[in-house]
Design a protein around this motif. Sequence first.
Motif, PDB file in Angstrom:
ATOM      1  N   LEU A 160       0.836  -1.062   0.121  1.00 15.38           N
ATOM      2  CA  LEU A 160      -0.077   0.141  -0.047  1.00 15.38           C
ATOM      3  C   LEU A 160       0.796   1.232   0.035  1.00 15.38           C
ATOM      4  N   GLY A 194       3.179   2.231   2.447  1.00 17.51           N
ATOM      5  CA  GLY A 194       3.158   2.630   3.831  1.00 17.51           C
ATOM      6  C   GLY A 194       4.869   2.838   3.990  1.00 17.51           C
ATOM      7  N   SER A 250       0.528   6.602   8.624  1.00 20.23           N
ATOM      8  CA  SER A 250      -0.779   6.824   7.852  1.00 20.23           C
ATOM      9  C   SER A 250      -1.822   5.783   8.530  1.00 20.23           C
ATOM     10  N   GLN A 286      -3.850   3.485   6.177  1.00 22.12           N
ATOM     11  CA  GLN A 286      -3.028   2.369   5.562  1.00 22.12           C
ATOM     12  C   GLN A 286      -3.082   1.217   6.644  1.00 22.12           C
ATOM     13  N   THR A 336      -4.942  -2.510   6.235  1.00 19.95           N
ATOM     14  CA  THR A 336      -4.227  -3.847   6.274  1.00 19.95           C
ATOM     15  C   THR A 336      -4.867  -4.523   7.062  1.00 19.95           C
ATOM     16  N   GLN A 377      -8.493  -0.609   1.175  1.00 17.78           N
ATOM     17  CA  GLN A 377      -8.764   0.927   1.284  1.00 17.78           C
ATOM     18  C   GLN A 377     -10.218   1.436   0.607  1.00 17.78           C
TER      19      GLN A 377
END
Length: 465
Positions: free
Chosen positions: A176, A178, A237, A240, A244, A406
């Motif tokens: 993603l 991160g 974040s 994220q 997850t 997301q």
Amino acid sequence: MAGFLSRTLDRLMGPWQATIDTIEPGSIVVAPRKPIDLHDEASITEVLDLALRIGAVLLDAGTGAIDTRHQVEFVANIYGLEDVDVDVTFNTILICARRGSTLPPITASRTVYYRSLDFTRLAQVDRLVRKIRQLSITPTTAHRIVDEITDAPHPYPRWVATIAWGLMALGIGVFLGGTWIVWLTAFATTVVVIEFNRRLNRIGTPPFFQQMAGGFLAVLPAALLYPVLENSGLGFSPQQIIATGIIVLLSGLTLVGSVQDAITGAPITAAARFTEVLVMTGGIMIGVALSIRFVGLFHVHLPALTAVPPFGAADVPARVIGGAISAFAFALASYAERRALPAAFISGAIGSGVTAALFLTDLGPIFSYAAAAIIVGLVGGIAARRSLTPPLVVAIAGITPLQPGQAIYRGMYGLMTGTGGSLAMITALAIGVGLATGVTLGEFIARTLQRPQLPTTFPFYRRRR
């Protein structure tokens, strides 16, 4: 494209392929149908029970109803019961052996009371079916093997599976985009969630409430650290991290099986499985929503994820690495055999790479995810053709990092705050269905390209004799 993938997989899997206990292609001989005395009820019952037990393991692992039915029929046919009716529902298998017009039929059934993620058990049953076809082993021997398979403990300790779930979350965090703080937070959060849900399962908590508890816990670390690290420059974040957690909780659900059932002619079972997926996903969403409201009582307001973060060519390597790690870790957490782990790693890398490459075009997320799923399903089918592992293992692991975590979080947050979100939720549903449909199509393409001398263990459709 299929030929290139087949040759590439052969080269990459060479070191592991040598350890696989299969017969050389030229020496494979399909076992002849064994005659059976239709007056011998004990022998018929033994064969029916063997077929049911094999089908139960397949259904328990998430195999589609049509594939399960074909395998139950196949085992019964090999041992001489050609006139059988098999009905597979959401959690029940019923088989009826007809004995002509003068003898009453013999019927047996078996119910699957639980769902498990033990891909080693699935692979061992896959090899048992191959042995039944190739070596013509007796029903008594096959029964003994099934007993050993179902009674054996998991191949890895539970702590290894727990760490693997955390590693999967770390890989998704990389996928993603991160930073290292996101990876570590996602890892720690997932380990806590998995261990907590395991304890809930031990006391008999329904899966819906386990999913809800997991969604609730997935938000808390992000909410606690956000006020502290918001302006730290570490790239923290919370969106994220929450996404997850959603992806980890979504993994292993039977969306692929439900779409396979709908496509291959089992609409009732497909509806039941799809309902299960919706209910379990709803549990996650309710948990996340309650947690967001809970932290809001302490004046902690998480930022909204109103759009997908920018994505460029420089992000492709991270996506490929993250997807490969998460697919590998999911296979390990699901107790896949060691021989299956490299295939899962490659499948995750291919799926993530295809998605990342198509994201650079104007095709849109739904087409990108669906196209990647087709390639993943094709890779799974090729791996199964080499007797490496059942296609379901590779396919589920390969699409795991592609789950729309997301989009679900963005849509849910928009619905809660009154800023929209319906489009994001529809997109999430479309991505999920696209992934499942793509995997199904990829596996079907792999089967049509199958070499004639190699037996197929999970055919979609019975071939004409």
